[in-house]
Design an enzyme around this catalytic site. Structure first.
Site, PDB file in Angstrom:
ATOM      1  N   ASP A  44       0.874  -1.164   0.000  1.00 10.83           N
ATOM      2  CA  ASP A  44       0.000   0.000   0.000  1.00 10.83           C
ATOM      3  C   ASP A  44       0.922   1.228   0.000  1.00 10.83           C
ATOM      4  O   ASP A  44       2.099   1.142   0.372  1.00 10.83           O
ATOM      5  CB  ASP A  44      -0.940   0.003   1.216  1.00 10.83           C
ATOM      6  CG  ASP A  44      -2.132   0.938   0.991  1.00 10.83           C
ATOM      7  OD1 ASP A  44      -2.077   1.796   0.076  1.00 10.83           O
ATOM      8  OD2 ASP A  44      -3.133   0.827   1.734  1.00 10.83           O
TER       9      ASP A  44
HETATM   10  C1  BGC Z   1      -4.955   3.336   0.078  1.00 10.81           C
HETATM   11  C2  BGC Z   1      -5.026   2.348  -1.080  1.00 10.81           C
HETATM   12  C3  BGC Z   1      -4.788   3.088  -2.368  1.00 10.81           C
HETATM   13  C4  BGC Z   1      -3.453   3.795  -2.296  1.00 10.81           C
HETATM   14  C5  BGC Z   1      -3.127   4.584  -3.537  1.00 10.81           C
HETATM   15  C6  BGC Z   1      -3.713   4.189   0.062  1.00 10.81           C
HETATM   16  O1  BGC Z   1      -3.828   5.220   0.987  1.00 10.81           O
HETATM   17  O2  BGC Z   1      -5.027   2.615   1.293  1.00 10.81           O
HETATM   18  O3  BGC Z   1      -6.263   1.705  -1.103  1.00 10.81           O
HETATM   19  O4  BGC Z   1      -4.848   2.199  -3.436  1.00 10.81           O
HETATM   20  O5  BGC Z   1      -3.483   4.718  -1.216  1.00 10.81           O
HETATM   21  O6  BGC Z   1      -3.939   5.704  -3.644  1.00 10.81           O
END
Ligand code: BGC
Length: 745
Positions: free
Chosen positions: A226
């Site tokens: 993530d």
């Molecule tokens: C989120 C993810 C997301 C990623 C990219 C993170 O803060 O938890 O779900 O895909 O950011 O935006």
């Protein structure tokens, strides 16, 4: 297509492959192309200017389909597949190789700020719908990213908190949808979550990323972090991480190089990560070669409307207030009728191609001049004293009032959890005043997380629950209000009577960065059923403008499947859709089990008066529980109840079947108890030995019975090795060990 494993690349390049070039792209190295990854999951958030993962900066216009909270309510794998496909087309068109979804975390607590991005409190439903989404998306040559792996069920402290969960609960509830999708739909990537699991960061969790995901489930794609989840890249690569995102600095790559050169990081994980990136590159190149039609915005908006219509749940419809009649005078009340709430905040925030206004869509379906409107409240609470009386008068003057209620975007989002599950008090006050003057009132709800509905259910004779429905929410709601679409959505999450009744109430969001999953596997309806707790609306609930009858249930079992057959009849006067839910249970079990669990489901579309005989096949393995003694899925021997129902609390028919269990071989030891011994068909010789050699007082010689003692029960929990303490000689013990060894062999 690239088939290279990149084995020949120098270590620096291998390390460099394992982190992004910038916020959304990976690096082109060797024959691995640069790839674009983008959110997801209910629309493409392709940023070409400023970048962020909080949904703050803009993105290219894209169709905003219903977020998972709404989409899940369709229970319709075909439709979810179509959404995946449409998303894939838009992603391809915007140059995206991997779309960051689906979000398949379990809704453990209604307060989790991100529940709108997740499907359900039930892992089977989540897994089935998630698979359909992945297959639809990937059929267009765009990769999916299952997220957030794993046990990321709260937003509070999400970058540090440890989800402390026992293994059986993890396997049966929190990992189950991931396992199902990995095994059946071959997702290109899995995104590891921010949090820790039992103390170890997901990104550094070898058990999770390697033992379970790769070795057990056979995942051969890329594990991507993530955004910002990696704390220690070297530890992460060793654990099973392939790609750190976002990129833009080579510091972590250099750490990998240094560790590899110093011999503190093996070459195997570095090679594994490089090979996984090469495979992903190959898939992306192949995907780019798949010919796909250019997305048609109008057609996608129409699809978004069709899907949203299927996601709306008719919670209540006393005195058949719905559907509305075209000729009736309708008072539309509430700010959300003019400015709909249709998606959540954060990284999934989509810049929609267009947004339907519910009010305008209602007007489009109503007879001319039969719709009046009053705002009634504002989401910021200003002017309510002035707006409410006018709205009540508008409602009183009409034949029917349709009151739009819900949570404002500011009340729920990625990044924080809610503190309560209440609708704003001024909205409930408005509803009460409207109902007092207009008994024919329909409440229409918009919210990302579950809200307490007892006050709404007490007041309004009819309730439509849309949760969040995407950019075509307005049209879809109008379709259902006027009966152009007969509602068939079903709740994917229980609506509790009180927050205090919820399973994780005392353990959410945890403290000192630890979240104890104290309720174990008893999440959602599993909890309310086991505790016999009243709920406002149960899991799986949803009405129709027609009615259905269930009959002639027959269940048979063979070595690999349980086959359920039953007849569904449309007993009303409208064409409609029933979502038939199959629950299974085992009341006599050696382990704790929910009262019933959703095991399969099927959709039946029926004309008025018609019937269909349906067959639902369940894999025998779906009846297994996770056995913590042997670390495997195990089907217990014995009788199971197989039920067909219209919700977890509306069971219409049940049949009992016997299923032959899996053989379990638990080695006998001196710590085996008498009860375990009696239950083990291989242990006869040991029992005989004990009957002859147990110390005097421990023999069932009639003295115990004479004193009114049930010797078998008393002895059940005594480990056999403790015979020593009651006078068994060393010789006899040694012989007993030999009998044990023989049996184990
Ligand atoms: C989120 C993810 C997301 C990623 C990219 C993170 O803060 O938890 O779900 O895909 O950011 O935006």
């Amino acid at each position: 297509m690239s088939t290279s494993s990149n084995a020949g690349l120098p270590i620096r390049q291998k390390a460099a492959l394992g982190s992004g070039a910038d916020f959304w792209t990976t690096k082109a190295i060797g024959d691995v192309p640069s790839m674009v990854l983008t959110d997801g999951p209910h629309g493409v958030r392709r940023q070409t200017g400023a970048t962020d993962h909080l949904g703050l900066a803009g993105s290219e216009p894209a169709t905003c389909f219903p977020p998972a909270v709404g989409l899940g309510q369709s229970w319709d794998r075909e439709l979810v597949r179509k959404v995946g496909e449409a998303l894939g087309l838009e992603a391809r068109n915007l140059g995206v190789d991997v779309l960051l979804g689906p979000g398949i975390n379990i809704k453990r607590d209604p307060r989790c700020g991100r529940n709108f991005e997740y499907y359900s409190e039930d892992p089977v439903l989540t897994g089935v719908l998630g698979s359909a989404w992945v297959e639809g998306l990937q059929s267009t040559g765009t990769g999916a990213s299952l997220k957030h792996f794993a046990a990321n069920n709260a937003e509070h402290d999400r970058m540090r908190a440890s989800s402390d969960v026992d293994e059986r609960t993890l396997r049966e509830i929190y990992l189950r949808a991931f396992e199902h999708i990995v095994r059946t739909s071959d997702p290109w990537t899995v995104m590891c979550s921010y949090n820790r699991i039992n103390g170890v960061y997901a990104a550094e969790n070898h058990w999770l990323l390697t033992t379970v995901l790769r070795d057990e489930w056979g995942f051969d794609g890329v594990v991507v972090s993530d955004w910002g989840a990696v704390r220690d890249r070297v530890a992460a690569v060793a654990a099973g991480l392939d790609l750190q995102m976002p990129g833009g600095t080579d510091v972590p790559d250099m750490a990998v190089v240094a560790a590899a050169e110093a011999g503190t990081l093996d070459s195997a994980p570095v090679d594994r990560a490089a090979a996984a990136m090469a495979r992903l590159g190959g898939r992306a190149l192949q995907g780019r070669n798949v010919t796909v039609a250019d997305p048609d915005r109008t057609a996608h908006h129409a699809l978004a409307r069709e899907v949203a219509g299927r996601c709306i749940v008719l919670l209540k419809n006393d005195a058949a207030v719905l559907p509305l009649s075209r000729g009736h005078h309708i008072a539309v009340i509430g700010d959300f009728a003019a400015t709909p709430r249709y998606q959540g905040g954060g990284s999934s925030h989509v810049n929609p191609t267009e947004v339907d206004s519910p009010l305008e869509e209602i007007r489009a379906l109503a007879s001319p001049d039969t719709v009046s409107f009053a705002r009634g409240f504002t989401t910021d609470g200003s002017d309510d004293d002035f707006l409410r009386p006018a709205a009540v008068e508008t409602a009183a003057a009409a034949d029917v009032a349709v009151v739009f209620l819900g949570l404002a975007a500011t009340q729920e989002s990625e990044g924080f959890d809610r503190e309560n599950i209440e609708l704003p008090t001024e909205q409930l006050a408005l509803l009460a005043e409207v109902v007092a003057r207009q008994p024919n009132t329909v409440a229409v709800l918009a919210h990302g997380g579950v809200v307490r509905l007892e006050p709404v259910a007490r007041l309004a004779p009819a309730i439509l629950d849309g949760a969040l429905l995407g950019q075509a929410a307005g049209g879809a709601l109008a379709d259902v209000l006027y009966g152009r679409v007969n509602p068939s959505g079903r709740l994917t999450e229980t609506v509790p009577a009180r927050l205090q009744d919820t399973p994780a109430y005392l353990n959410f969001p945890g403290e000192n960065s630890h979240i104890l999953y104290g309720e174990g596997q008893f999440v959602g309806y599993r909890w309310y059923e086991a505790r016999g707790i009243d709920v406002t609306y149960p899991f799986g609930h949803g009405l129709s403008y027609t009615s259905f009858d269930y009959s002639d249930l027959i269940v048979d079992v063979d070595a690999s499947q349980v086959r359920v057959r039953l007849t569904i009849t449309n007993t009303g006067d409208r064409t409609g859709r029933e979502v038939v839910q199959i629950y299974t249970s085992k009341s006599e079990s050696t382990v704790a089990r929910p009262v019933r669990e959703l095991t399969e489901f099927a959709i039946v579309d029926l004309q008025p008066g018609s019937s269909e005989r349906i067959t639902v096949s369940i894999e025998r393995d779906a009846m297994a529980y996770w056995d913590v003694r042997t670390h495997q899925w195990l089907v217990e021997n014995g009788e199971y109840d197989v039920s067909a129902g219209a919700s977890s609390r509306d069971i219409r028919a049940t049949a009992r079947v016997t299923i032959a269990g899996d053989p379990v071989e638990i080695p006998l030891t001196m710590d085996t108890t008498f009860a375990e011994l009696m239950a083990d068909p291989n242990a006869a010789s040991l029992l005989e030995y004990l009957a002859a050699h147990a110390p005097g007082g421990m023999k069932a010689d009639g003295n115990g019975e004479a004193a009114g003692i049930d010797m078998a029960q008393m002895m059940a929990s005594i480990p056999i090795g403790r015979m020593a303490a009651f006078g068994m000689s060393a010789d006899e013990l040694e012989r007993m060990q030999r009998v044990i060894d023989e049996i184990n062999e």
